[in-house]
Write an enzyme that holds these catalytic residues in place. Structure first.
Site, PDB file in Angstrom:
ATOM      1  N   ARG A  85    -147.856  -2.979 -10.364  1.00  0.00           N
ATOM      2  CA  ARG A  85    -147.644  -4.138  -9.501  1.00  0.00           C
ATOM      3  C   ARG A  85    -148.172  -3.860  -8.097  1.00  0.00           C
ATOM      4  O   ARG A  85    -148.199  -2.709  -7.655  1.00  0.00           O
ATOM      5  CB  ARG A  85    -146.152  -4.475  -9.417  1.00  0.00           C
ATOM      6  CG  ARG A  85    -145.608  -5.211 -10.637  1.00  0.00           C
ATOM      7  CD  ARG A  85    -144.149  -5.621 -10.454  1.00  0.00           C
ATOM      8  NE  ARG A  85    -143.282  -4.471 -10.325  1.00  0.00           N
ATOM      9  CZ  ARG A  85    -142.784  -4.020  -9.191  1.00  0.00           C
ATOM     10  NH1 ARG A  85    -143.014  -4.658  -8.058  1.00  0.00           N
ATOM     11  NH2 ARG A  85    -142.010  -2.963  -9.171  1.00  0.00           N
ATOM     12  N   TYR A 215    -152.913  -6.541 -15.169  1.00  0.00           N
ATOM     13  CA  TYR A 215    -151.872  -5.581 -15.526  1.00  0.00           C
ATOM     14  C   TYR A 215    -150.439  -6.078 -15.379  1.00  0.00           C
ATOM     15  O   TYR A 215    -150.052  -6.572 -14.318  1.00  0.00           O
ATOM     16  CB  TYR A 215    -152.032  -4.311 -14.668  1.00  0.00           C
ATOM     17  CG  TYR A 215    -151.141  -3.201 -15.151  1.00  0.00           C
ATOM     18  CD1 TYR A 215    -151.540  -2.388 -16.203  1.00  0.00           C
ATOM     19  CD2 TYR A 215    -149.881  -3.007 -14.611  1.00  0.00           C
ATOM     20  CE1 TYR A 215    -150.710  -1.400 -16.691  1.00  0.00           C
ATOM     21  CE2 TYR A 215    -149.040  -2.030 -15.085  1.00  0.00           C
ATOM     22  CZ  TYR A 215    -149.459  -1.220 -16.125  1.00  0.00           C
ATOM     23  OH  TYR A 215    -148.634  -0.248 -16.613  1.00  0.00           O
ATOM     24  N   LYS A 224    -141.803 -10.951 -13.924  1.00  0.00           N
ATOM     25  CA  LYS A 224    -141.356 -10.835 -12.538  1.00  0.00           C
ATOM     26  C   LYS A 224    -141.569 -12.156 -11.790  1.00  0.00           C
ATOM     27  O   LYS A 224    -140.762 -12.528 -10.934  1.00  0.00           O
ATOM     28  CB  LYS A 224    -142.099  -9.703 -11.840  1.00  0.00           C
ATOM     29  CG  LYS A 224    -141.939  -8.365 -12.529  1.00  0.00           C
ATOM     30  CD  LYS A 224    -140.488  -7.967 -12.655  1.00  0.00           C
ATOM     31  CE  LYS A 224    -140.392  -6.728 -13.506  1.00  0.00           C
ATOM     32  NZ  LYS A 224    -139.171  -6.020 -13.542  1.00  0.00           N
ATOM     33  N   HIS A 244    -132.614  -8.452 -11.673  1.00  0.00           N
ATOM     34  CA  HIS A 244    -133.399  -7.353 -12.273  1.00  0.00           C
ATOM     35  C   HIS A 244    -132.434  -6.383 -12.946  1.00  0.00           C
ATOM     36  O   HIS A 244    -132.196  -5.284 -12.444  1.00  0.00           O
ATOM     37  CB  HIS A 244    -134.191  -6.667 -11.149  1.00  0.00           C
ATOM     38  CG  HIS A 244    -135.245  -5.720 -11.621  1.00  0.00           C
ATOM     39  ND1 HIS A 244    -135.774  -4.741 -10.812  1.00  0.00           N
ATOM     40  CD2 HIS A 244    -135.893  -5.613 -12.801  1.00  0.00           C
ATOM     41  CE1 HIS A 244    -136.693  -4.062 -11.478  1.00  0.00           C
ATOM     42  NE2 HIS A 244    -136.779  -4.559 -12.689  1.00  0.00           N
ATOM     43  N   SER A 266    -137.366  -0.541 -10.348  1.00  0.00           N
ATOM     44  CA  SER A 266    -138.404  -0.252 -11.339  1.00  0.00           C
ATOM     45  C   SER A 266    -138.503   1.252 -11.606  1.00  0.00           C
ATOM     46  O   SER A 266    -138.490   2.057 -10.676  1.00  0.00           O
ATOM     47  CB  SER A 266    -139.749  -0.762 -10.833  1.00  0.00           C
ATOM     48  OG  SER A 266    -139.671  -2.147 -10.613  1.00  0.00           O
ATOM     49  N   ALA A 267    -138.601   1.588 -12.883  1.00  0.00           N
ATOM     50  CA  ALA A 267    -138.733   2.982 -13.330  1.00  0.00           C
ATOM     51  C   ALA A 267    -137.563   3.852 -12.870  1.00  0.00           C
ATOM     52  O   ALA A 267    -137.743   5.023 -12.527  1.00  0.00           O
ATOM     53  CB  ALA A 267    -140.077   3.574 -12.899  1.00  0.00           C
ATOM     54  N   CYS A 268    -136.367   3.284 -12.853  1.00  0.00           N
ATOM     55  CA  CYS A 268    -135.171   4.045 -12.488  1.00  0.00           C
ATOM     56  C   CYS A 268    -134.125   4.046 -13.598  1.00  0.00           C
ATOM     57  O   CYS A 268    -132.946   4.305 -13.350  1.00  0.00           O
ATOM     58  CB  CYS A 268    -134.589   3.520 -11.180  1.00  0.00           C
ATOM     59  SG  CYS A 268    -135.638   3.918  -9.773  1.00  0.00           S
ATOM     60  N   ASP A 293    -134.400  -5.495 -18.820  1.00  0.00           N
ATOM     61  CA  ASP A 293    -135.058  -5.643 -17.509  1.00  0.00           C
ATOM     62  C   ASP A 293    -134.546  -6.826 -16.694  1.00  0.00           C
ATOM     63  O   ASP A 293    -134.513  -6.738 -15.481  1.00  0.00           O
ATOM     64  CB  ASP A 293    -136.572  -5.783 -17.718  1.00  0.00           C
ATOM     65  CG  ASP A 293    -137.378  -5.533 -16.446  1.00  0.00           C
ATOM     66  OD1 ASP A 293    -137.120  -4.517 -15.783  1.00  0.00           O
ATOM     67  OD2 ASP A 293    -138.263  -6.349 -16.116  1.00  0.00           O
ATOM     68  N   ARG A 384    -147.407   1.955 -20.227  1.00  0.00           N
ATOM     69  CA  ARG A 384    -146.345   1.095 -20.744  1.00  0.00           C
ATOM     70  C   ARG A 384    -146.494   0.824 -22.230  1.00  0.00           C
ATOM     71  O   ARG A 384    -147.595   0.874 -22.778  1.00  0.00           O
ATOM     72  CB  ARG A 384    -146.385  -0.259 -20.011  1.00  0.00           C
ATOM     73  CG  ARG A 384    -146.097  -0.185 -18.520  1.00  0.00           C
ATOM     74  CD  ARG A 384    -144.644  -0.424 -18.212  1.00  0.00           C
ATOM     75  NE  ARG A 384    -144.280  -0.041 -16.851  1.00  0.00           N
ATOM     76  CZ  ARG A 384    -143.074  -0.262 -16.332  1.00  0.00           C
ATOM     77  NH1 ARG A 384    -142.140  -0.860 -17.027  1.00  0.00           N
ATOM     78  NH2 ARG A 384    -142.792   0.139 -15.113  1.00  0.00           N
TER      79      ARG A 384
END
Ligand code: GTP
Ligand code: SPV
Ligand code: MN
Length: 602
Positions: A85, A215, A224, A244, A266-268, A293, A384
């Site tokens: 992003r 992407y 999103k 989120h 994100s990515a946590c 998500d 991903r």
């Protein structure tokens, strides 16, 4: 970047025109502007999907994987300059800057439409314009929304078919009323040039225009863009919440079930937590996934109910293994699109952290030769998988329930190496909103820019709130006033580190121990100590049986350091100040009360 030519489908597919005149007019307008070779009305059928995969293979947009190892699965490599992003090029185009607020990039709608029309002019010459009808939410939910995405990317069509409920179902739900509510999304790859990459939202028009990227969250406009940025705007107007958040179910051996929603940036760790498998010690406990998500939540009978608007998972690949996340591994073993992972010589996929030995040779995410001695990563850190949620062996039985699942607890969490303990509980709703509003987390590879920088990310919505963050905080406070049976609110941190830089907490399946305490608190059976930051479990309030962990680590991870927290509180104040007066009085008071509670215990 090689652009794929227009395709002309065999008869019987690609001609699913809806009857709604508003949709037809809009597609007409965009086609006149972008001048595509032809228009492809997607119906989401298997035949159409097979046709598009076939064309994508011919054009090298996809590589076929070893069908014995990963049946019906394919690999896509995105442009190396287009892997995440782009927050700096994401805009909220409300009539005034104040409506977008201090945390969003704003640009004036009129000027922005003009600029984007300029970029879109003739952009689809020689290409096919695909129209994707889709719904977000279970078919029979009152929260479900209709969207149409126009795109010139087959990759987008293939992904949207997994991520949303696509085709006829959306056309039916929209019906023929030209004034019905639906989201207009326009996407064009242009020439994948980062200098002409803009992700623009027009909340008042329920419209999105995204150009210059191919992407993930930049182009799958359902996710999103609609479900969070436009979604949060609609949610405030209509009195619900678009967040989120993952949603999971947790069932005790006695059959008592709770649902929990958790917001991590994100990515946590959302996908991992949503698919958690309890360790052996928790025999008879079961965790099921509603969503990984996004949560849309509404108030009913004084309770909060949540649906997952999505139909698939667009998940982080690196670090996924049978050890860390067996349910994800089973989900992505078939019918999966991989983006930016490595390809082994026998046609399998590979990434950092996968089970087993690395292959002696592979083709990396950029398409270059790779060996275990290479300095470069085999898979991009933000590589991903796109996989249908039906692939998840732990899918919750109520995932299609239109009314949603009742939420017993809300969890906020960030990636913090220090200061923030493993878990603590808010004193009440307003304090919980304060925990969410002041959370901070290290940046990750999910967005371009620096990785590992701690920043404030309220409710994990910093990049996704489609309006003024002050109004968003107030909306959260207002929702609380409508709840007679509100969820308890918690904060977690799986990522605290010791002096030598190692994680203090084993994480993944072992997070069940924290989840169990949270459920105990909901059931009013769990013990806790009152601290200035909220209720904290003492080591014996957490079930740590059969866990190989040093007692010192446990004390460290559950503890709060007064000096660190003085800095943290100053950070909260600085963050609120930086928002320029939009923070509700109630949260400013929470900040004062927090500081006062620390003074009391000195
Ligand atoms: P988005 O899809 O970007 O919204 O990400 P997400 O929040 O779903 O994160 P995900 O579960 O994919 O995890 C991201 C990274 O964090 C992966 O590399 C995981 O291996 C790692 N991770 C997840 N849970 C834990 C945990 O409990 N402990 C540790 N140390 N790492 C974790
Ligand atoms: C995130 O960044 O939070 C994601 C991935 O879930 S993306 O769809 O690319 O936004
Ligand atoms: Mn996400």
């Amino acid at each position: 970047m090689k652009m794929s030519p227009a395709i002309f489908p065999p008869s019987g597919i690609g001609d699913a025109r809806p009857a709604n005149q508003a949709v037809l007019d809009w597609v007409d307008e965009i086609a006149k502007l972008t001048e595509p070779e032809n228009i492809f009305w997607c119906d989401g059928s298997d035949r159409e999907n097979e046709f598009l995969i076939g064309e994508s293979l011919k054009e090298n947009l996809l590589s076929k994987l070893n069908q014995k190892k990963v049946p019906r699965s394919y690999l896509h490599r995105s442009d190396p300059n287009d892997v995440a992003r782009v927050e700096q090029f994401t805009f909220v185009c409300t009539p005034t800057k104040e409506e977008a607020g201090p945390t969003n990039n704003w640009s004036e709608p009129g000027e922005t439409y003009t600029k984007l029309r300029g970029l879109l002019k003739g952009a689809m010459r020689g290409r096919t314009l695909f129209v994707i009808p889709y719904i977000m939410g279970p078919p029979d939910s009152p929260l479900t929304k209709v969207g149409f995405e126009i795109t010139d990317s087959k990759y987008v069509v293939l992904n949207m078919r997994i991520m949303t409920r696509m085709g006829e179902i959306a056309v039916k739900r929209l019906g023929n009323d030209p004034n019905a509510e639906w989201n207009r999304g326009v996407h064009s790859l242009l020439d994948i040039n980062p200098e002409r990459r803009f992700i623009c939202h027009f909340p008042q028009d329920n419209a999105i225009i995204s150009v210059g990227s191919g992407y993930g969250g930049n182009v799958l406009l359902s996710k999103k863009c609609l479900a969070l940025r436009i979604g949060s705007y609609l949610a405030r107007k209509q009195g619900w919440l678009a967040e989120h958040m993952l949603i999971l179910g947790v069932e005790s051996p006695e059959g008592k079930k709770h649902y929990v929603a958790a917001a991590f940036p994100s990515a946590c760790g959302k996908t991992n937590f949503a698919m958690l498998i309890p360790p052996d010690h928790f025999k008879g406990w079961k965790v099921t996934t509603v969503g990984d998500d996004i949560a849309w939540m509404q108030v009913r009978d004084g309770r909060l109910y949540a649906i997952n608007p999505e139909n698939g998972y667009f998940g982080v690949v690196p670090g996924t293994s049978y050890k860390s996340n067996p349910n994800a591994m089973r989900s992505i073993a078939h019918d999966t699109l991989y983006t930016n992972v490595a390809l082994t010589d026998d046609g399998d996929v590979w990434w950092e952290g996968k089970d087993g030995e690395p292959p002696a040779h592979a083709i990396d995410w950029r398409g270059n030769d790779w060996t275990p001695n290479s300095k470069e990563k085999a898979a991009h850190p933000n590589s991903r998988f796109t996989t249908p949620m039906r692939n998840n062996p732990a899918i919750d039985s109520d995932v299609e329930k239109g009314g949603g699942v009742p939420i017993s607890a809300i969890i906020f969490g960030g990636r913090r190496g220090d200061t923030v303990p493993l878990v603590h509980e808010a004193f009440d709703w307003a304090h919980g909103v304060y925990l969410g509003a002041t959370m901070a987390s290290e940046t990750t590879a999910a967005a371009t820019g620096a990785v590992g920088k701690v920043r404030h990310d309220p409710m994990a919505m910093l990049p996704f709130c489609g309006y003024n963050i002050g109004d968003y905080f107030q909306h959260w406070l207002d929702i609380g006033k409508r709840l007679t049976n509100p969820p308890l609110i918690f904060n977690v941190n799986w990522f605290r580190k010791g002096v030598t830089g190692q994680f203090l907490w084993p994480g993944f399946g072992e997070n069940m121990r924290v989840l169990k305490w949270i459920i105990d608190r909901c059931e009013q059976t769990g013990g806790a100590l009152k601290s200035p930051i909220g209720w904290l479990p003492s080591p014996h309030d957490l079930d740590l049986a059969e866990l190989d962990i040093d007692h010192k680590c446990v004390a460290e991870i559950l503890g709060i350091d007064h000096e660190e927290w003085q800095k943290e509180i100053a950070g909260h104040k600085e963050f609120f100040d930086s928002l320029g007066g939009v923070v509700p009085e109630e949260l400013l008071e929470q900040s004062e009360q927090l500081a006062a509670r620390f003074k009391e215990c000195l």
